[in-house]
Design an enzyme around this catalytic site. Structure first.
Site, PDB file in Angstrom:
ATOM      1  N   ALA A  14      64.719  40.328  45.886  1.00 31.87           N
ATOM      2  CA  ALA A  14      65.648  40.839  45.026  1.00 31.87           C
ATOM      3  C   ALA A  14      66.609  39.544  44.679  1.00 31.87           C
ATOM      4  O   ALA A  14      66.543  38.737  45.369  1.00 31.87           O
ATOM      5  CB  ALA A  14      66.675  41.777  45.945  1.00 31.87           C
ATOM      6  N   GLY A  49      62.018  41.472  48.311  1.00 34.98           N
ATOM      7  CA  GLY A  49      61.760  42.385  47.254  1.00 34.98           C
ATOM      8  C   GLY A  49      60.242  42.050  46.784  1.00 34.98           C
ATOM      9  O   GLY A  49      59.890  43.100  46.165  1.00 34.98           O
ATOM     10  N   GLU A  92      57.758  43.303  49.026  1.00 39.74           N
ATOM     11  CA  GLU A  92      58.027  44.867  49.044  1.00 39.74           C
ATOM     12  C   GLU A  92      57.366  45.531  47.866  1.00 39.74           C
ATOM     13  O   GLU A  92      56.782  46.682  48.115  1.00 39.74           O
ATOM     14  CB  GLU A  92      59.530  45.386  49.294  1.00 39.74           C
ATOM     15  N   GLU A 147      64.817  38.723  54.750  1.00 40.38           N
ATOM     16  CA  GLU A 147      66.344  39.210  54.513  1.00 40.38           C
ATOM     17  C   GLU A 147      67.293  38.926  55.946  1.00 40.38           C
ATOM     18  O   GLU A 147      68.215  38.719  55.577  1.00 40.38           O
ATOM     19  CB  GLU A 147      66.148  40.608  54.530  1.00 40.38           C
TER      20      GLU A 147
HETATM   21  N1  COA Z   1      67.567  35.558  44.263  1.00 42.08           N
HETATM   22  C1  COA Z   1      68.277  34.980  43.163  1.00 42.08           C
HETATM   23  N2  COA Z   1      67.843  33.691  42.569  1.00 42.08           N
HETATM   24  C2  COA Z   1      66.712  33.269  43.204  1.00 42.08           C
HETATM   25  C3  COA Z   1      65.933  33.682  44.032  1.00 42.08           C
HETATM   26  C4  COA Z   1      66.560  35.133  44.444  1.00 42.08           C
HETATM   27  N3  COA Z   1      65.752  35.778  45.726  1.00 42.08           N
HETATM   28  N4  COA Z   1      65.001  32.937  44.617  1.00 42.08           N
HETATM   29  C5  COA Z   1      64.929  31.883  43.766  1.00 42.08           C
HETATM   30  N5  COA Z   1      66.191  32.131  43.051  1.00 42.08           N
HETATM   31  C6  COA Z   1      66.553  31.012  41.944  1.00 42.08           C
HETATM   32  C7  COA Z   1      67.342  29.886  42.835  1.00 42.08           C
HETATM   33  O1  COA Z   1      68.572  30.099  42.948  1.00 42.08           O
HETATM   34  C8  COA Z   1      67.192  28.481  41.844  1.00 42.08           C
HETATM   35  O2  COA Z   1      68.013  28.976  40.624  1.00 42.08           O
HETATM   36  P1  COA Z   1      68.969  27.975  39.879  1.00 42.08           P
HETATM   37  O3  COA Z   1      67.792  26.957  39.598  1.00 42.08           O
HETATM   38  O4  COA Z   1      69.603  28.632  39.030  1.00 42.08           O
HETATM   39  O5  COA Z   1      69.574  27.195  41.096  1.00 42.08           O
HETATM   40  C9  COA Z   1      65.679  28.841  41.066  1.00 42.08           C
HETATM   41  O6  COA Z   1      65.388  30.335  41.298  1.00 42.08           O
HETATM   42  C10 COA Z   1      64.514  28.053  41.965  1.00 42.08           C
HETATM   43  O7  COA Z   1      64.848  28.363  43.232  1.00 42.08           O
HETATM   44  P2  COA Z   1      64.753  26.910  44.097  1.00 42.08           P
HETATM   45  O8  COA Z   1      65.414  27.657  45.384  1.00 42.08           O
HETATM   46  O9  COA Z   1      65.550  25.918  43.574  1.00 42.08           O
HETATM   47  O10 COA Z   1      63.266  26.735  44.498  1.00 42.08           O
HETATM   48  P3  COA Z   1      62.652  26.056  45.669  1.00 42.08           P
HETATM   49  O11 COA Z   1      61.218  25.623  45.431  1.00 42.08           O
HETATM   50  O12 COA Z   1      63.466  24.785  46.139  1.00 42.08           O
HETATM   51  O13 COA Z   1      62.600  27.149  46.832  1.00 42.08           O
HETATM   52  C11 COA Z   1      62.358  29.465  47.760  1.00 42.08           C
HETATM   53  C12 COA Z   1      61.718  28.161  46.550  1.00 42.08           C
HETATM   54  C13 COA Z   1      61.474  30.830  47.222  1.00 42.08           C
HETATM   55  C14 COA Z   1      61.799  28.961  49.208  1.00 42.08           C
HETATM   56  C15 COA Z   1      63.947  29.739  47.429  1.00 42.08           C
HETATM   57  O14 COA Z   1      64.254  29.897  46.109  1.00 42.08           O
HETATM   58  C16 COA Z   1      64.258  30.866  48.107  1.00 42.08           C
HETATM   59  O15 COA Z   1      64.304  30.782  49.380  1.00 42.08           O
HETATM   60  N6  COA Z   1      64.533  31.980  47.716  1.00 42.08           N
HETATM   61  C17 COA Z   1      65.179  33.147  48.278  1.00 42.08           C
HETATM   62  C18 COA Z   1      64.288  33.744  48.873  1.00 42.08           C
HETATM   63  C19 COA Z   1      64.710  35.062  49.556  1.00 42.08           C
HETATM   64  O16 COA Z   1      65.504  35.041  50.643  1.00 42.08           O
HETATM   65  N7  COA Z   1      64.437  36.348  49.278  1.00 42.08           N
HETATM   66  C20 COA Z   1      64.709  37.685  49.594  1.00 42.08           C
HETATM   67  C21 COA Z   1      66.181  37.921  48.914  1.00 42.08           C
HETATM   68  S1  COA Z   1      66.544  39.528  49.888  1.00 42.08           S
END
Ligand code: COA
Length: 260
Positions: free
Chosen positions: A66, A112, A115, A135
């Site tokens: 999400a 999400g 999910e 989460e």
């Molecule tokens: N919500 C909003 N933005 C998200 C996102 C999310 N769940 N997941 C990734 N993004 C965005 C990042 O903020 C980043 O945006 P920016 O370039 O404007 O800063 C972009 O997507 C790329 O992500 P980034 O974190 O730079 O990539 P990465 O390869 O370093 O890491 C992940 C990849 C998936 C490990 C990392 O993005 C992450 O942990 N995301 C969140 C996962 C999460 O907790 N999901 C559950 C949400 S309830």
């Protein structure tokens, strides 16, 4: 509806829905959820669509969760509404769709995103896919059905380990857990989804819809899956697909189902 965050394309009976926010790793914001609801509804109503394939744009992510930026300052009440509305509009909606939905998990499927994949009827993954429900690392719990569907698919102990550690599992582990059915190289993922879709399409779509209903019924509180099965089994006898399927078998020819 004009879509800003998804792409749709229907060909040869397969509707492909692509989540198209690659710069945000296809994170699900409220608008994307509304667009997905609409696209699934449209595909489900289209008689020419026999199977829906859901995928994320790009090579990195199916859906990385999400959209955290959207709910970071929500109150308790707004948090509850977010989960309630999202479950109704998208996750339960997809789970209960009468058209089969295949999730092609082409990269990260987190929160999400996992999910959503779990709400689909079938999951396949590319070998670079990573899955998890992170989460609790954000101080929240899965709110789009993850605490219910993950234990159903992998068992309570594995689900609680994944949820409590907030860790990610790779595609092979997901396959061993029964979370995905097949793992292939990324370039083979959509061809595999289409191969499965084509096998499904040979069969009666009305019977498939009844099977989905019967299977889902076993997981719904207060419903008796066996009773639903008996009812849906009986109803099949009233369809022209049943007549065609049984007649074709007895005449030693391939059935031509009309989906009626
Ligand atoms: N919500 C909003 N933005 C998200 C996102 C999310 N769940 N997941 C990734 N993004 C965005 C990042 O903020 C980043 O945006 P920016 O370039 O404007 O800063 C972009 O997507 C790329 O992500 P980034 O974190 O730079 O990539 P990465 O390869 O370093 O890491 C992940 C990849 C998936 C490990 C990392 O993005 C992450 O942990 N995301 C969140 C996962 C999460 O907790 N999901 C559950 C949400 S309830």
């Amino acid at each position: 509806m004009n879509y800003q965050n998804i792409l749709t394309n229907t060909q040869d009976g397969i509707a492909r829905i692509t989540i198209n926010r690659p710069s945000k790793l296809n994170a699900l914001n409220i608008d994307t959820i509304a667009e997905l609801h609409d696209a699934f509804k449209v595909a489900n109503m289209d008689r020419n669509t026999k199977v829906i394939v859901l995928v994320g744009r790009g090579e990195k992510a199916f859906v990385a969760g999400a959209d955290i930026s959207e709910f970071a300052n929500f109150s308790e009440e707004k948090g509850q509404q977010l989960a309630e509305k999202g479950q109704k509009l998208l996750f339960d909606f997809v789970d209960n769709l009468s058209t089969p939905v295949i999730a092609a998990i082409n990269g990260f499927a987190l929160g999400g995103g996992l999910e959503l994949a779990m709400a689909c009827h079938i999951r396949i993954a590319s070998d670079n896919a990573k899955m998890g429900l992170p989460e609790v690392s954000l101080g929240v719990i899965p709110g789009y059905g993850g605490t219910q569907r993950l234990p159903q698919l992998v068992g309570k102990g594995r689900a609680l380990e994944m949820i409590m550690t907030a860790g990610m599992i790779d595609a092979e582990t997901a396959k061993n857990y029964g979370l995905v059915n097949h793992v292939v190289a990324q370039e083979a993922l959509i061809p595999l989804a289409e191969k499965i879709a084509n096998k499904i399409m040979r069969n009666s779509s009305v019977a498939i819809a009844k099977a989905i209903k019967a299977v889902n019924s076993g997981f719904e509180a207060g419903k008796n899956g066996y009773k639903t099965e008996v009812k849906q089994f009986g109803k099949s006898f009233g369809t022209s697909d049943f007549k065609e399927g049984t007649t074709a078998f007895l005449e030693k020819r391939t059935a031509q189902f009309l989906g009626e």
